[in-house]
Design a protein around this motif. Structure first.
Motif, short mmCIF file in Angstrom:
data_model
loop_
_atom_site.label_atom_id
_atom_site.label_comp_id
_atom_site.label_asym_id
_atom_site.label_seq_id
_atom_site.Cartn_x
_atom_site.Cartn_y
_atom_site.Cartn_z
N PHE A 46 -27.23 -2.08 -32.57
CA PHE A 46 -25.26 -2.19 -32.41
C PHE A 46 -25.62 -1.90 -30.69
O PHE A 46 -24.39 -2.62 -29.97
N PHE A 47 -26.50 -1.18 -29.72
CA PHE A 47 -26.36 -1.24 -28.87
C PHE A 47 -27.05 -2.80 -27.93
O PHE A 47 -26.42 -2.85 -27.06
N MET A 48 -27.57 -3.02 -28.63
CA MET A 48 -28.16 -4.59 -28.16
C MET A 48 -26.98 -4.77 -27.65
O MET A 48 -26.88 -5.67 -27.17
N LEU A 49 -26.48 -5.34 -29.20
CA LEU A 49 -25.42 -6.45 -28.89
C LEU A 49 -24.49 -6.23 -27.88
O LEU A 49 -23.56 -6.52 -27.36
N LEU A 50 -23.95 -4.87 -27.85
CA LEU A 50 -22.97 -4.03 -27.12
C LEU A 50 -23.02 -4.37 -25.65
O LEU A 50 -22.29 -4.50 -24.35
N GLU A 54 -21.41 -9.54 -23.18
CA GLU A 54 -20.29 -9.93 -22.34
C GLU A 54 -21.74 -12.19 -21.88
O GLU A 54 -21.01 -12.58 -21.91
N SER A 55 -22.87 -11.57 -22.66
CA SER A 55 -23.79 -12.49 -21.87
C SER A 55 -23.69 -13.45 -23.54
O SER A 55 -23.51 -15.00 -22.77
N LEU A 56 -23.60 -13.61 -24.44
CA LEU A 56 -22.83 -13.80 -26.11
C LEU A 56 -21.45 -13.95 -25.62
O LEU A 56 -21.23 -15.29 -26.67
N GLY A 57 -20.49 -13.78 -24.93
CA GLY A 57 -19.30 -14.95 -25.11
C GLY A 57 -18.41 -13.78 -25.91
O GLY A 57 -16.60 -13.99 -25.64
N ILE A 58 -18.89 -12.03 -25.87
CA ILE A 58 -17.89 -11.25 -26.63
C ILE A 58 -17.25 -10.07 -25.56
O ILE A 58 -18.14 -10.22 -24.42
N GLY A 85 -30.98 -13.09 -36.82
CA GLY A 85 -30.25 -14.32 -37.81
C GLY A 85 -30.64 -15.30 -36.48
O GLY A 85 -30.48 -16.63 -36.71
N MET A 86 -31.07 -15.03 -35.11
CA MET A 86 -30.94 -16.20 -34.08
C MET A 86 -32.45 -16.76 -33.87
O MET A 86 -33.12 -15.84 -33.61
N GLU A 87 -32.59 -18.21 -33.96
CA GLU A 87 -34.45 -18.11 -33.94
C GLU A 87 -33.86 -18.87 -33.09
O GLU A 87 -35.24 -18.06 -32.41
N PHE A 91 -29.16 -17.28 -24.70
CA PHE A 91 -29.15 -17.51 -23.46
C PHE A 91 -29.60 -18.88 -22.22
O PHE A 91 -31.00 -19.07 -23.20
N ASP A 92 -28.93 -19.69 -21.99
CA ASP A 92 -30.26 -20.43 -20.71
C ASP A 92 -31.42 -20.35 -19.84
O ASP A 92 -32.34 -20.61 -19.60
N HIS A 93 -31.12 -19.02 -19.25
CA HIS A 93 -31.42 -18.14 -17.78
C HIS A 93 -32.45 -17.02 -18.80
O HIS A 93 -33.30 -17.11 -17.67
N VAL A 94 -32.76 -16.96 -19.49
CA VAL A 94 -34.00 -16.00 -20.49
C VAL A 94 -34.66 -16.97 -21.59
O VAL A 94 -34.00 -17.95 -21.90
N GLY A 95 -35.79 -16.80 -20.77
CA GLY A 95 -37.13 -17.90 -21.52
C GLY A 95 -37.77 -16.52 -22.17
O GLY A 95 -38.81 -16.33 -22.59
#
Length: 97
Positions: A46-50, A54-58, A85-87, A91-95
């Motif tokens: 939950f903390f990581m989602l919070l 913004e980067s995820l569009g929420i 569950g995200m394979e 983000f485009d800017h994080v590799g």
């Protein structure tokens, strides 16, 4: 007679009651260890989602406060997004992948 301690005496340097209390703690905490680890993981998720909302569009009302924490938690981000569950990294800017 030797004044040296035998290995058995060295192993039992704690008094019997401290070993007994440690055994009781293990007996009472062992059944809940998995539950507490799952609760801690859910709280971290939950903390990581919070933090990355913004980067995820929420919309994130606390983005001002969490923005400076992102570099600290970025190394854990790959583990988190695969667990969610995200394979691929969203983000485009994080590799990370």
């Amino acid at each position: 007679m030797d004044d040296e301690n035998t290995p058995n005496e060295l192993e039992n340097t704690q008094p019997w009651w401290q070993r007994f209390v440690a055994g009781l703690n293990e007996f009472y905490h062992a059944p809940y260890r998995q539950t507490m680890a799952r609760a801690a993981r859910d709280e971290e998720d939950f903390f990581m989602l919070l933090m990355f909302a913004e980067s995820l569009g929420i919309d994130n009302p606390a983005s001002f406060y969490t923005l400076e924490l992102q570099p600290l938690f970025l190394e854990n981000f790959h583990e988190w997004h695969t667990r969610m569950g995200m394979e691929r990294c969203p983000f485009d800017h994080v590799g990370c992948c």
